[in-house]
Enzyme design. Structure first.
Site, short mmCIF file in Angstrom:
data_model
loop_
_atom_site.label_atom_id
_atom_site.label_comp_id
_atom_site.label_asym_id
_atom_site.label_seq_id
_atom_site.Cartn_x
_atom_site.Cartn_y
_atom_site.Cartn_z
N ASP A 102 0.87 -1.16 0.00
CA ASP A 102 0.00 0.00 0.00
C ASP A 102 0.91 1.22 0.00
OD1 ASP A 102 -2.39 1.57 0.28
OD2 ASP A 102 -1.94 1.76 2.41
N ASP B 256 -0.05 5.10 1.02
CA ASP B 256 -0.21 6.08 2.09
C ASP B 256 -0.14 5.40 3.46
OD1 ASP B 256 -0.72 8.13 0.18
OD2 ASP B 256 -2.77 7.41 -0.02
#
Length: 275
Positions: A33, A35
């Site tokens: 991922d 953020d």
């Protein structure tokens, strides 16, 4: 454990056994991922959402007030418009969905989402972004070892953030909000995005590793059948990440840089694999 010696009862305190980490260098591929995992943009997103929702809640008289808990429960890890709809639904508010080109002032799901994106983009341009040092070091280590790595992010700003952070060249594939919209992929926690990331990277999820900081992302990777799901606890909570599907939780990816860092990544049995 207790031991008697010279007439005295001596208590031997056993040190806690650290969680066994998957060996990323033996994984077929690793999907991150963005953020909160690679870059601290989760904080920028949180501030932008708070700015927008504080104004919306006050103007519409919604209670209870918007909080960080709302971000983690309804917004974090989801595609932008899905996050808006989920949060408003939690307050029993239903408004028109609108269209992706709605202006930021439109009172629609898309309008509010676009308002947030404008606030995020302004902050990113003003402040810039740098990757977490531990995350950058791990990415460099995996790239040097030839491990296929990619990014799976619900954000439509992923390419811009990766470019601003100077790390885009490390990743063979990026499956983000733009790709999800174009290909009709369901938002996390559905398996679609991580499954698409594995397909694009050309790896088998069962022998690969996903790295997430959001419960929706951990659930997505688990549903996609990843052999190991590493939860990065930047505030979500280790218990919440494990409950969502994380097989191991760390506070920073520098945990994978120590000499003691891991044994082989756990492999799912046929009975544990998710279709």
């Amino acid at each position: 454990m207790a031991r008697r010696g010279a007439g005295t009862l001596v208590l031997l305190l056993e040190a806690p056994v650290p969680e066994a980490l998957p060996d990323l260098l033996r994984a077929d591929g690793v999907l991150f991922d963005l953020d909160g995992v690679l870059t601290p943009t989760a904080e920028v997103h949180m501030r932008a959402w708070k700015l927008v929702f504080d104004e919306v809640f006050e103007r519409w008289g919604l209670t209870p007030p918007y909080s960080d808990a709302d971000y983690f429960d309804y917004v974090d890890g989801k595609k932008r418009y899905d996050g808006v709809a989920s949060l408003l639904h939690s307050r029993n508010v239903e408004i028109p969905w609108g269209a992706v080109d709605d202006p930021p002032e439109a009172e629609t799901i898309c309008g509010i989402g676009n308002r947030k994106n404008a606030a995020f983009a302004a902050s990113l341009r003003a402040e810039g972004i740098a990757p977490f040092p531990g995350s950058l070091a791990l990415v460099e280590k995996l790239a040097a070892a030839g491990i296929p790595i990619g990014v799976v992010s619900s954000s439509k700003n992923a390419e811009e953030v990766l470019g601003a952070a100077g790390i885009r060249s490390y990743f063979r594939v990026v499956v983000d909000g733009v790709v999800a919209e174009r290909e009709g992929l369901a938002s996390k926690p559905a398996a679609d995005m991580f499954r698409a990331g594995a397909d694009a990277l050309g790896v088998d999820p069962a022998t690969s590793v996903a790295v997430e900081d959001a419960t929706s992302g951990a659930a997505s990777a688990s549903a996609a059948g990843f052999g190991a799901v590493v939860g990065v606890d930047r505030g979500t909570g280790a218990d919440a990440l494990r409950a969502a599907g994380a097989t191991v939780v760390v506070t920073d990816l520098d945990a994978f840089l120590t000499d003691s860092a891991p044994a082989e990544a756990p492999r799912r049995s046929d009975s544990e694999e998710t279709a």
